[in-house]
Scaffold this motif. Sequence first.
Motif, mmCIF file in Angstrom:
data_model
loop_
_atom_site.group_PDB
_atom_site.id
_atom_site.type_symbol
_atom_site.label_atom_id
_atom_site.label_comp_id
_atom_site.label_asym_id
_atom_site.label_seq_id
_atom_site.Cartn_x
_atom_site.Cartn_y
_atom_site.Cartn_z
ATOM 1 N N PRO A 59 -10.517 -50.468 -13.618
ATOM 2 C CA PRO A 59 -11.260 -49.667 -14.596
ATOM 3 C C PRO A 59 -11.202 -50.315 -15.974
ATOM 4 C CG PRO A 59 -9.160 -48.635 -14.088
ATOM 5 C CD PRO A 59 -9.313 -49.775 -13.125
ATOM 6 N N LEU A 60 -12.308 -50.222 -16.668
ATOM 7 C CA LEU A 60 -12.403 -50.874 -17.968
ATOM 8 C C LEU A 60 -11.370 -50.345 -18.948
ATOM 9 C CD1 LEU A 60 -14.084 -53.035 -19.361
ATOM 10 C CD2 LEU A 60 -15.710 -51.260 -20.044
ATOM 11 N N ASP A 61 -11.081 -49.038 -18.868
ATOM 12 C CA ASP A 61 -10.118 -48.484 -19.827
ATOM 13 C C ASP A 61 -8.687 -48.972 -19.542
ATOM 14 O OD1 ASP A 61 -9.520 -47.040 -17.557
ATOM 15 O OD2 ASP A 61 -10.094 -45.086 -18.382
ATOM 16 N N GLY A 62 -8.465 -49.545 -18.363
ATOM 17 C CA GLY A 62 -7.162 -50.126 -18.076
ATOM 18 C C GLY A 62 -6.953 -51.474 -18.749
ATOM 19 N N PHE A 63 -8.025 -51.992 -19.365
ATOM 20 C CA PHE A 63 -7.963 -53.284 -20.065
ATOM 21 C C PHE A 63 -8.418 -53.134 -21.516
ATOM 22 C CE2 PHE A 63 -8.361 -54.048 -15.583
ATOM 23 C CZ PHE A 63 -7.480 -55.087 -15.342
ATOM 24 N N GLY A 64 -8.112 -51.956 -22.067
ATOM 25 C CA GLY A 64 -8.434 -51.700 -23.460
ATOM 26 C C GLY A 64 -9.925 -51.712 -23.754
ATOM 27 N N LEU A 75 -21.697 -57.366 -14.736
ATOM 28 C CA LEU A 75 -20.820 -58.466 -14.345
ATOM 29 C C LEU A 75 -20.303 -58.258 -12.927
ATOM 30 C CD1 LEU A 75 -18.697 -58.936 -17.598
ATOM 31 C CD2 LEU A 75 -20.195 -60.654 -16.583
ATOM 32 N N LEU A 76 -19.846 -57.037 -12.640
ATOM 33 C CA LEU A 76 -19.315 -56.762 -11.313
ATOM 34 C C LEU A 76 -20.413 -56.786 -10.259
ATOM 35 C CD1 LEU A 76 -16.685 -53.940 -11.986
ATOM 36 C CD2 LEU A 76 -16.377 -56.417 -11.949
ATOM 37 N N SER A 77 -21.563 -56.242 -10.576
ATOM 38 C CA SER A 77 -22.668 -56.232 -9.613
ATOM 39 C C SER A 77 -23.123 -57.649 -9.283
ATOM 40 C CB SER A 77 -23.832 -55.421 -10.173
ATOM 41 O OG SER A 77 -24.937 -55.448 -9.280
ATOM 42 N N ASP A 78 -23.241 -58.502 -10.313
ATOM 43 C CA ASP A 78 -23.675 -59.882 -10.084
ATOM 44 C C ASP A 78 -22.668 -60.663 -9.245
ATOM 45 O OD1 ASP A 78 -25.901 -59.371 -11.591
ATOM 46 O OD2 ASP A 78 -25.205 -60.427 -13.389
ATOM 47 N N ASN A 119 -12.004 -53.921 -22.796
ATOM 48 C CA ASN A 119 -12.464 -55.285 -22.980
ATOM 49 C C ASN A 119 -13.075 -55.815 -21.686
ATOM 50 O OD1 ASN A 119 -12.319 -58.301 -23.091
ATOM 51 N ND2 ASN A 119 -11.431 -57.897 -25.102
ATOM 52 N N ASP A 120 -14.410 -56.041 -21.699
ATOM 53 C CA ASP A 120 -15.116 -56.504 -20.506
ATOM 54 C C ASP A 120 -14.552 -57.818 -19.983
ATOM 55 O OD1 ASP A 120 -16.662 -54.395 -21.274
ATOM 56 O OD2 ASP A 120 -18.575 -55.458 -21.232
ATOM 57 N N PRO A 123 -22.891 -56.357 -19.793
ATOM 58 C CA PRO A 123 -22.033 -55.179 -19.633
ATOM 59 C C PRO A 123 -21.196 -55.278 -18.355
ATOM 60 C CG PRO A 123 -24.258 -54.539 -20.248
ATOM 61 C CD PRO A 123 -24.306 -55.994 -19.950
ATOM 62 N N TYR A 124 -20.055 -54.643 -18.381
ATOM 63 C CA TYR A 124 -19.108 -54.739 -17.270
ATOM 64 C C TYR A 124 -19.734 -54.383 -15.914
ATOM 65 C CZ TYR A 124 -14.587 -54.226 -14.837
ATOM 66 O OH TYR A 124 -13.525 -54.347 -13.975
#
Length: 527
Positions: free
Chosen positions: A373-378, A356-359, A380-381, A352-353
Amino acid sequence: MGLLLGLGLLVGCGTGGSDTHPPPAPVAQPGPAVVQTAAGAVRGTVAPGYRVFDGVPYAAAPVGPLRWERPEPAAPWSGERDATTPGLRCIQDTSFDPDYGRPTGEDCLNLNIWTPDGASRSSQKPVLVWIHGGGFLNGSADIYDARWMATQGDIVVVTVNYRLGALGFLAHPALSPDANIGNYGLADQQAALRWVRDNIAEFGGDPTKVTIAGESAGAMSVCDHLVAPDSAGLFRAAILQSGPCQAQADRATGQKVSTDYATKVGCSDPDAVAACLRSLPAKELQSAPLYVGFGPDKLTGPVTGTDRLPVDPMTEAALSRMPRIPVLIGSNGDEFAMFAALQYLKDHGLPPYPKLLSDTFGPDAPAVAAHYPLDGFGGNDGLAYSAAVTDSLFACPTDRLTSGLAHTNPVYAYEFNDRTAPAPDPLRAVPFAVGASHSLELRYLFDVGGAPPLNPAQRELSDKMVAYWSQFVKDGKPEVAGLPDWPQFGADGSAKRMSLQTPQLTITEDFSAHHNCAFWATLKGTR
């Protein structure tokens, strides 16, 4: 580690592609096909419009007592040495990046020379020396078929193999008790540059007009040569493509990781570490000491604070202490999408997004999520994650380096933005477009194969890029009659870059804002 090792997959995996050299001409003419080097004569291949000499040794095999030593001159030979097939690739971990039948070995300090028709001792051409990428872990010179540069660009091209992984960059203090530890692969590249200085005239190259160039780890190498004392005077211009030059390890880190590595491979006796390491079969040294973070991954490579590389190139650029030579530098619009796609394929999906960012960014993950923000990329993670790491790891460090160099150097900057660039089959199977990803610009400069062919518009872009690169090699300026003017970065106080894209080239000035570089500058711990 597997993500970085995927670079070789991208530039050399096709079967039936054009990553191998053309067949020899039906009749090899004895004059042009044979060239005398300082060590002996070599017989290459004569093809329409060019000659190629493969697998020419520039240094002795670094085996036995020469393992983890600076390269020594190649032993001379009598008669004509066959130079019609590539030499050995350097030892690398083929469990992550298959060699596709290309043999590997320690006797790998060889190079390939491509010369255009008309190049001769009396009619010398400018020279491009290409340093391959692959995270200092994988790759080889033979992947890069340079016929376009030679025939269209009318320059001589030299592609170089150098020691990789543990054999190229192990920085164990027992191997050298002074400050000249590690960086054996960097020393190999310097030996190749000296070979070019001393021999290239016989192939029709001008030893006074040498440009060093590389992509990814190759560009990082170029960064290091800009500040390495033993590299001074061996080139007059530099090209850096997609090089995360900030990913350099310091001496203390290199020594600690290398000491742990030696223990892991069974060499822990303080009085016998060097002898133990030199006695190990090469296959037991295929894995590498991993020094620095690279997004969610790590890589090996040169170590700063040593005699061979005393300073960090990013620091020197910021302090305007680089050699005052022309530089062509750039990155790709979607650099990290390739790595994200490889992670998706390896793990059969992405986490999950937020994970990914935390890692990748640790405590900075919430701030990154707010800017990407995830919604700025449709939703898509893969796209959101790729954009964030592209900007933090490639675009903004490149912008910082470009700005630093421009204080003292003529700099020509670009971004490769063909978001329909051909990608290998595996990368086209993920649920997000890889776009103008890491390494995909190479297909426009070299005939590397492994992906669908360029379409007519992309072929036109390729021709333009070959023309710009070749002209830069010739006179330090990418000024080509009939093509759009390429402005010098910072010359008028602006930050103009050439955007390499189809259907037409454009000049942009919003690179830093587009990639959120002001935001990334606030995150001190984020590379």
